[in-house]
Design a protein around this motif. Structure first.
Motif, PDB file in Angstrom:
ATOM      1  N   ARG A 383       0.835  -1.212   0.000  1.00  0.00           N
ATOM      2  CA  ARG A 383       0.000   0.000   0.000  1.00  0.00           C
ATOM      3  C   ARG A 383       0.862   1.251   0.000  1.00  0.00           C
ATOM      4  NH1 ARG A 383      -3.076  -3.341   3.504  1.00  0.00           N
ATOM      5  NH2 ARG A 383      -2.135  -2.407   5.374  1.00  0.00           N
ATOM      6  N   ALA A 384       1.939   1.244   0.778  1.00  0.00           N
ATOM      7  CA  ALA A 384       2.823   2.410   0.821  1.00  0.00           C
ATOM      8  C   ALA A 384       3.540   2.594  -0.510  1.00  0.00           C
ATOM      9  CB  ALA A 384       3.835   2.248   1.955  1.00  0.00           C
ATOM     10  N   PHE A 385       3.973   1.501  -1.113  1.00  0.00           N
ATOM     11  CA  PHE A 385       4.640   1.539  -2.417  1.00  0.00           C
ATOM     12  C   PHE A 385       3.691   2.087  -3.479  1.00  0.00           C
ATOM     13  CE2 PHE A 385       6.180  -0.482  -6.347  1.00  0.00           C
ATOM     14  CZ  PHE A 385       7.547  -0.239  -6.277  1.00  0.00           C
ATOM     15  N   ASP A 386       2.470   1.606  -3.469  1.00  0.00           N
ATOM     16  CA  ASP A 386       1.462   2.050  -4.423  1.00  0.00           C
ATOM     17  C   ASP A 386       1.195   3.546  -4.284  1.00  0.00           C
ATOM     18  OD1 ASP A 386      -0.710   1.393  -6.391  1.00  0.00           O
ATOM     19  OD2 ASP A 386      -1.972   2.109  -4.755  1.00  0.00           O
ATOM     20  N   GLU A 387       1.037   4.013  -3.074  1.00  0.00           N
ATOM     21  CA  GLU A 387       0.762   5.431  -2.844  1.00  0.00           C
ATOM     22  C   GLU A 387       1.929   6.299  -3.288  1.00  0.00           C
ATOM     23  OE1 GLU A 387      -1.191   8.906  -1.769  1.00  0.00           O
ATOM     24  OE2 GLU A 387      -1.943   6.870  -2.074  1.00  0.00           O
ATOM     25  N   ALA A 388       3.149   5.847  -3.056  1.00  0.00           N
ATOM     26  CA  ALA A 388       4.316   6.641  -3.429  1.00  0.00           C
ATOM     27  C   ALA A 388       4.417   6.804  -4.937  1.00  0.00           C
ATOM     28  CB  ALA A 388       5.582   5.999  -2.881  1.00  0.00           C
ATOM     29  N   PHE A 389       4.142   5.747  -5.693  1.00  0.00           N
ATOM     30  CA  PHE A 389       4.326   5.774  -7.148  1.00  0.00           C
ATOM     31  C   PHE A 389       3.146   6.392  -7.899  1.00  0.00           C
ATOM     32  CE2 PHE A 389       7.904   3.134  -6.308  1.00  0.00           C
ATOM     33  CZ  PHE A 389       8.698   3.137  -7.450  1.00  0.00           C
ATOM     34  N   THR A 390       1.999   6.534  -7.234  1.00  0.00           N
ATOM     35  CA  THR A 390       0.821   7.098  -7.887  1.00  0.00           C
ATOM     36  C   THR A 390       1.052   8.567  -8.242  1.00  0.00           C
ATOM     37  OG1 THR A 390      -0.634   5.588  -6.705  1.00  0.00           O
ATOM     38  CG2 THR A 390      -1.648   7.572  -7.599  1.00  0.00           C
TER      39      THR A 390
END
Length: 401
Positions: A383-390
């Motif tokens: 979830r943190a990875f997804d939010e960072a790359f969005t």
């Protein structure tokens, strides 16, 4: 049957130009027009070609150009733009493309470029080399009889009809402004602009030469044709720097007399349908890949772009074709990334293709995880990875190559 072992790969020379042209025409099923020959070699010089040669015959080809590409955060990165990839139809399935790509990637690594990009004619070839779709394009058509704008849609005006020659300097200036704010868009070199403004016959596909709509903050270039008893305006390139320019240009395009249908390619997040009283008037005819990307140097690529959220994790990257993989510690603070190899255990694991897909912001990491293309040891890390790359805006390709 000859194999890749009987073929050598070498740098192209001017003496190879005619053979390369013939190979590309056979591979892509078209003929170059005489009105574009003077421009083609200037965009992708033959000296940047790699050719596969069997005896005295060229049976494979690639060429590249170092491009400046915008990445999230309105930053730029230098990338290897690969074009003209072709293998003779008599020499398919012999490993020739793999040998060309070994040489191509070795040269890209030697040049120190963190990213390789290209526009592809086929979608099943390049995953084995570490590439993935990095930008999505959506083709639409709009029935002008149904295209009524909402009362709340701005009507800023300011659009003029110009000739291509008159508008050329302003088109270049607007494109450069748009490119600098749009992830995935490349700077357009002078040689490509020369070909663009030549408006060569092959690009028209039976339609007219280009018409130009110009706004202080945008432009739309379109052609007219008639097919199946319908008068059609086909948008060749649309660039808007501001919402007012976007609305003003679409008001003119959808309000033209003697036009039944407007065709265009738009970004995934284009608000066009929301400007109309009937959003069904904007019909999607195709949604597909506009750009493919491969990360050549994980730390260099990931530290070149900006991010939307903080992150502190370790990712395991598998590279099936080169040696760019490994475990990497990725730490992001205030949009700025630090990335380095590490021996720590990874929270997420994936093929290097995934980084190419996520790099410009066209896809979500959670979708790849749902497709079992990301191994998740820690759901919070995903979830943190997804939010960072969005990203806040969908990326767009600047120019096709």
């Amino acid at each position: 049957m000859a194999s890749a072992k009987s073929v050598c790969v070498r740098a192209g020379t001017p003496a190879d130009s005619a053979a390369i042209t013939g190979l590309q025409e056979a591979g892509f099923g078209m003929r170059y027009g005489g009105d574009e020959n003077e421009f083609r070699g200037a965009v992708f010089p033959v000296e940047r070609s790699l050719v596969a040669v069997e005896g005295d015959r060229i049976v494979g080809h690639t060429v590249d150009l170092t491009m400046t590409v915008t990445v999230p955060g309105e930053r730029t990165v230098r990338a290897c733009g690969v074009s003209g990839v072709a293998v003779a139809p008599t020499h398919r399935r012999r490993g020739i493309l793999r040998e060309l790509y070994r040489a191509q990637h070795a040269r890209t690594e030697a040049d120190g470029l963190p990213l390789t990009i290209f526009t592809a004619s086929e979608g099943t070839i390049y995953g084995r080399f570490g590439y993935e779709v990095a930008i999505i394009d959506t083709a639409v058509f709009i029935d002008t009889r149904r295209a009524e704008f909402r009362a709340t849609t701005p009507d800023p005006g300011g659009v003029t009809l110009e000739t291509l020659a008159e508008a050329a300097p302003r088109i270049r200036e607007i494109y450069e402004r748009w490119q600098k704010m749009t992830a995935g868009a490349q700077a357009r070199p002078d040689a490509k602009w020369d070909l663009f403004f030549a408006d060569v016959e092959r690009h028209r596909r039976g339609a007219t030469t280009l018409f130009v709509l110009l706004h202080a903050d945008g432009y739309a270039l379109y052609r007219r044709s008639r097919r199946e008893n319908r008068d059609i305006a086909s948008v060749w390139e649309f660039r808007a720097v501001t919402p007012d320019a976007h609305a003003a240009l679409w008001r003119v395009l959808l309000g033209m007399d003697l036009v039944d249908t407007v065709e265009a390619e738009i970004a995934d997040d284009d608000p066009l349908a929301y400007l109309l009283t009937d959003p069904r008037a904007v019909q999607v005819t195709h949604r597909g890949d506009a750009l493919w990307a491969r990360v050549m140097d994980v730390p260099a690529a990931l530290t070149a772009r900006a991010y939307r959220a903080d992150l502190d994790t370790v990712v395991a990257v598998h590279d099936p074709f080169r040696d760019a993989g490994g475990n990497f510690a990725l730490r992001i603070r205030d949009g700025v990334a630090e990335c380095e190899p590490t021996s720590r255990t990874a929270a997420l694991g994936f093929d290097i293709n995934i980084l190419g897909a996520l790099y410009f912001g066209a896809h979500r990491a959670t979708m790849f995880a749902a497709a079992s293309r990301i191994t998740v040891e820690d759901p919070k890390a995903l979830r943190a990875f997804d939010e960072a790359f969005t990203t806040d805006r969908a990326p767009q390709l600047g120019w096709f190559f």
